[in-house]
Scaffold this active site. Structure first.
Site, PDB file in Angstrom:
ATOM      1  N   ASP A  62       0.862  -1.183   0.000  1.00  0.00           N
ATOM      2  CA  ASP A  62       0.000   0.000   0.000  1.00  0.00           C
ATOM      3  C   ASP A  62       0.898   1.233   0.000  1.00  0.00           C
ATOM      4  O   ASP A  62       2.073   1.163   0.407  1.00  0.00           O
ATOM      5  CB  ASP A  62      -0.909   0.018   1.243  1.00  0.00           C
ATOM      6  CG  ASP A  62      -2.156   0.869   1.074  1.00  0.00           C
ATOM      7  OD1 ASP A  62      -3.259   0.296   0.918  1.00  0.00           O
ATOM      8  OD2 ASP A  62      -2.040   2.116   1.086  1.00  0.00           O
ATOM      9  N   ASN A  87      -5.309  -4.630  -6.488  1.00  0.00           N
ATOM     10  CA  ASN A  87      -6.570  -4.123  -5.944  1.00  0.00           C
ATOM     11  C   ASN A  87      -6.592  -2.623  -5.697  1.00  0.00           C
ATOM     12  O   ASN A  87      -7.661  -2.009  -5.695  1.00  0.00           O
ATOM     13  CB  ASN A  87      -6.858  -4.872  -4.634  1.00  0.00           C
ATOM     14  CG  ASN A  87      -7.942  -4.211  -3.818  1.00  0.00           C
ATOM     15  OD1 ASN A  87      -9.124  -4.312  -4.137  1.00  0.00           O
ATOM     16  ND2 ASN A  87      -7.545  -3.506  -2.762  1.00  0.00           N
ATOM     17  N   TYR A 131     -13.296   7.029 -13.338  1.00  0.00           N
ATOM     18  CA  TYR A 131     -13.463   5.741 -12.658  1.00  0.00           C
ATOM     19  C   TYR A 131     -13.972   4.681 -13.635  1.00  0.00           C
ATOM     20  O   TYR A 131     -13.399   3.594 -13.757  1.00  0.00           O
ATOM     21  CB  TYR A 131     -14.410   5.901 -11.466  1.00  0.00           C
ATOM     22  CG  TYR A 131     -14.391   4.730 -10.526  1.00  0.00           C
ATOM     23  CD1 TYR A 131     -13.320   4.516  -9.662  1.00  0.00           C
ATOM     24  CD2 TYR A 131     -15.430   3.803 -10.510  1.00  0.00           C
ATOM     25  CE1 TYR A 131     -13.292   3.428  -8.808  1.00  0.00           C
ATOM     26  CE2 TYR A 131     -15.416   2.717  -9.659  1.00  0.00           C
ATOM     27  CZ  TYR A 131     -14.349   2.533  -8.802  1.00  0.00           C
ATOM     28  OH  TYR A 131     -14.323   1.438  -7.956  1.00  0.00           O
ATOM     29  N   LYS A 181     -11.827   1.491 -14.923  1.00  0.00           N
ATOM     30  CA  LYS A 181     -12.276   0.163 -14.486  1.00  0.00           C
ATOM     31  C   LYS A 181     -12.675  -0.718 -15.667  1.00  0.00           C
ATOM     32  O   LYS A 181     -12.486  -1.933 -15.631  1.00  0.00           O
ATOM     33  CB  LYS A 181     -13.432   0.294 -13.486  1.00  0.00           C
ATOM     34  CG  LYS A 181     -13.006   0.900 -12.138  1.00  0.00           C
ATOM     35  CD  LYS A 181     -11.937   0.061 -11.460  1.00  0.00           C
ATOM     36  CE  LYS A 181     -11.570   0.561 -10.075  1.00  0.00           C
ATOM     37  NZ  LYS A 181     -10.579  -0.269  -9.402  1.00  0.00           N
TER      38      LYS A 181
HETATM   39  N1  LIG Z   1     -15.711  -0.195  -1.845  1.00  0.00           N
HETATM   40  C1  LIG Z   1     -16.481  -0.338  -2.903  1.00  0.00           C
HETATM   41  O1  LIG Z   1     -17.717  -0.198  -2.827  1.00  0.00           O
HETATM   42  C2  LIG Z   1     -15.883  -0.730  -4.235  1.00  0.00           C
HETATM   43  C3  LIG Z   1     -16.746  -1.113  -5.267  1.00  0.00           C
HETATM   44  C4  LIG Z   1     -16.193  -1.491  -6.487  1.00  0.00           C
HETATM   45  C5  LIG Z   1     -14.828  -1.495  -6.673  1.00  0.00           C
HETATM   46  N2  LIG Z   1     -14.016  -1.102  -5.653  1.00  0.00           N
HETATM   47  C6  LIG Z   1     -12.583  -1.137  -5.902  1.00  0.00           C
HETATM   48  O2  LIG Z   1     -11.979  -1.957  -4.933  1.00  0.00           O
HETATM   49  C7  LIG Z   1     -10.670  -1.507  -4.658  1.00  0.00           C
HETATM   50  C8  LIG Z   1     -10.532  -1.245  -3.172  1.00  0.00           C
HETATM   51  O3  LIG Z   1     -11.539  -0.331  -2.797  1.00  0.00           O
HETATM   52  P1  LIG Z   1     -11.751   0.112  -1.274  1.00  0.00           P
HETATM   53  O4  LIG Z   1     -13.166   0.540  -1.150  1.00  0.00           O
HETATM   54  O5  LIG Z   1     -11.210  -0.928  -0.381  1.00  0.00           O
HETATM   55  O6  LIG Z   1     -10.827   1.414  -1.260  1.00  0.00           O
HETATM   56  P2  LIG Z   1     -10.076   2.148  -0.019  1.00  0.00           P
HETATM   57  O7  LIG Z   1      -9.976   3.569  -0.412  1.00  0.00           O
HETATM   58  O8  LIG Z   1     -10.747   1.790   1.267  1.00  0.00           O
HETATM   59  O9  LIG Z   1      -8.631   1.462  -0.047  1.00  0.00           O
HETATM   60  C9  LIG Z   1      -7.773   1.645  -1.133  1.00  0.00           C
HETATM   61  C10 LIG Z   1      -6.345   1.469  -0.672  1.00  0.00           C
HETATM   62  O10 LIG Z   1      -5.484   1.698  -1.792  1.00  0.00           O
HETATM   63  C11 LIG Z   1      -4.364   2.443  -1.356  1.00  0.00           C
HETATM   64  N3  LIG Z   1      -3.768   3.171  -2.462  1.00  0.00           N
HETATM   65  C12 LIG Z   1      -4.251   4.266  -3.093  1.00  0.00           C
HETATM   66  N4  LIG Z   1      -3.405   4.677  -4.041  1.00  0.00           N
HETATM   67  C13 LIG Z   1      -2.345   3.820  -4.011  1.00  0.00           C
HETATM   68  C14 LIG Z   1      -1.141   3.723  -4.747  1.00  0.00           C
HETATM   69  N5  LIG Z   1      -0.823   4.602  -5.707  1.00  0.00           N
HETATM   70  N6  LIG Z   1      -0.289   2.709  -4.456  1.00  0.00           N
HETATM   71  C15 LIG Z   1      -0.585   1.813  -3.492  1.00  0.00           C
HETATM   72  N7  LIG Z   1      -1.719   1.862  -2.754  1.00  0.00           N
HETATM   73  C16 LIG Z   1      -2.581   2.855  -3.020  1.00  0.00           C
HETATM   74  C17 LIG Z   1      -4.916   3.375  -0.290  1.00  0.00           C
HETATM   75  O11 LIG Z   1      -3.898   3.864   0.576  1.00  0.00           O
HETATM   76  C18 LIG Z   1      -5.924   2.469   0.417  1.00  0.00           C
HETATM   77  O12 LIG Z   1      -5.348   1.799   1.504  1.00  0.00           O
HETATM   78  C19 LIG Z   1     -10.474  -0.262  -5.521  1.00  0.00           C
HETATM   79  O13 LIG Z   1      -9.819  -0.617  -6.720  1.00  0.00           O
HETATM   80  C20 LIG Z   1     -11.887   0.201  -5.791  1.00  0.00           C
HETATM   81  O14 LIG Z   1     -11.990   0.963  -6.965  1.00  0.00           O
HETATM   82  C21 LIG Z   1     -14.497  -0.721  -4.437  1.00  0.00           C
END
Ligand SMILES: NC(=O)c1ccc[n+]([C@@H]2O[C@H](COP(=O)([O-])OP(=O)(O)OC[C@H]3O[C@@H](n4cnc5c(N)ncnc54)[C@H](O)[C@@H]3O)[C@@H](O)[C@H]2O)c1
Length: 267
Positions: free
Chosen positions: A44, A99, A164, A168
């Site tokens: 991360d 992710n 986004y 995606k």
């Molecule tokens: N939560 C949802 O409802 C949802 C739905 C569909 C897709 N997603 C996708 O799932 C994945 C995780 O989502 P989430 O809700 O857990 O997000 P989140 O924001 O809770 O966590 C994302 C993590 O990625 C890290 N991060 C950001 N930029 C980074 C970089 N350049 N290098 C390394 N780490 C980095 C952040 O520090 C954070 O810990 C994402 O790709 C998001 O688009 C989430």
């Protein structure tokens, strides 16, 4: 119905890297792999949060390597160094979960190019860099599994989500290409496509009145948001040999949201 990840015996002792693992879905997946008996590298950009969550995953698991790497996912040298160091400790890399992702929600007419470029950098370039760094290691071994995190917004459109949705859906296309190209190396690649998931962040936004989760529930045929456990379960399934014939797929877990073209009840 339980959302505890099922245990797949073939995953025990495997080495797994999860990016974006400091919180949210990445952390839930990392925890599920640790519970399934895997060595886990949590990657991360947020090193402080990695330091905070690592002891919880390592507790009671002296036989597992639970490592952390504070690296931006689009930094190829940093990612390669982190993976190489992990493999030096565990002997192999079986699963790479690409992710980490960011949102960039704004009206398209106003969306700043800085935010557009950040979304491209993390959501698309970061996935490519991490997947490729892992595959270079996997092809020297027995192959492996690459998972990417797309989104239901890679399948369908949402207003004010240009960057986004574009990144995606590009992740979905990229995953199909990698699956075809790397199949001869014994590497499978599939994309996870979650709908709205009730992560801590979503719960917090809802509590602050900044997100109407009740409206989202009404819009969803299943009448519920996803749970982090739903996505962790899916990741374990796609990592296990039980899904050996599945590659190049985008697996949507959205409670029926994208299937429903007649959503008149929202709001
Ligand atoms: N939560 C949802 O409802 C949802 C739905 C569909 C897709 N997603 C996708 O799932 C994945 C995780 O989502 P989430 O809700 O857990 O997000 P989140 O924001 O809770 O966590 C994302 C993590 O990625 C890290 N991060 C950001 N930029 C980074 C970089 N350049 N290098 C390394 N780490 C980095 C952040 O520090 C954070 O810990 C994402 O790709 C998001 O688009 C989430």
């Amino acid at each position: 119905m339980t959302t505890e990840p099922a245990i797949y015996p073939d995953l025990r002792g495997r080495s797994v890297c999860v990016t974006g693992a400091a919180r949210g879905l990445g952390l839930a997946m990392a925890e599920a792999y640790a519970r399934a008996g895997c060595h886990v590298l949590l990657m991360d950009i947020d090193g402080d949060e990695l330091d905070r969550v690592r002891p919880g995953l390592a507790a009671g698991r002296p036989d597992r390597v639970i490592a952390t790497a504070a690296a931006p996912v689009s930094d190829e040298d940093a990612v390669t160094a982190a993976l190489t160091g992990f493999v030096a400790r565990t002997g192999e890399l079986s699963v790479m979960v690409c992710n980490a992702g960011v949102s960039a929600n704004a009206p398209s007419l106003d969306l700043g190019l800085d935010r557009w470029n950040t979304a491209l950098d993390v959501n698309l370039t970061g996935v490519f860099v991490c997947a490729r760094a892992a595959a270079r290691i996997m092809r020297e071994g027995d192959g492996g599994v690459v998972l990417t995190t797309s989104s239901m917004y890679g399948v369908t459109a949402g207003p004010e989500r240009a960057a986004y949705c574009a990144t995606k859906s590009a992740v979905a296309a990229l995953t199909r290409v990698l699956a075809v190209e790397w199949a001869p190396f014994g590497i499978r690649a599939n994309a996870l496509a979650p709908g709205y998931v009730e992560t801590d962040l979503v719960a917090q936004l809802s509590a602050e009145g900044r997100l109407d989760t009740e409206a989202l529930r009404r819009r969803t045929p299943r009448g519920r948001l996803g749970s982090p456990g739903d996505i962790a379960q899916l990741a374990l399934f796609l990592s296990s040999e039980v899904s050996a014939n599945i590659t190049g797929q985008v697996v949507v877990s959205d409670g029926g949201w994208t299937a429903d073209g007649y959503a008149v009840a929202a709001g």
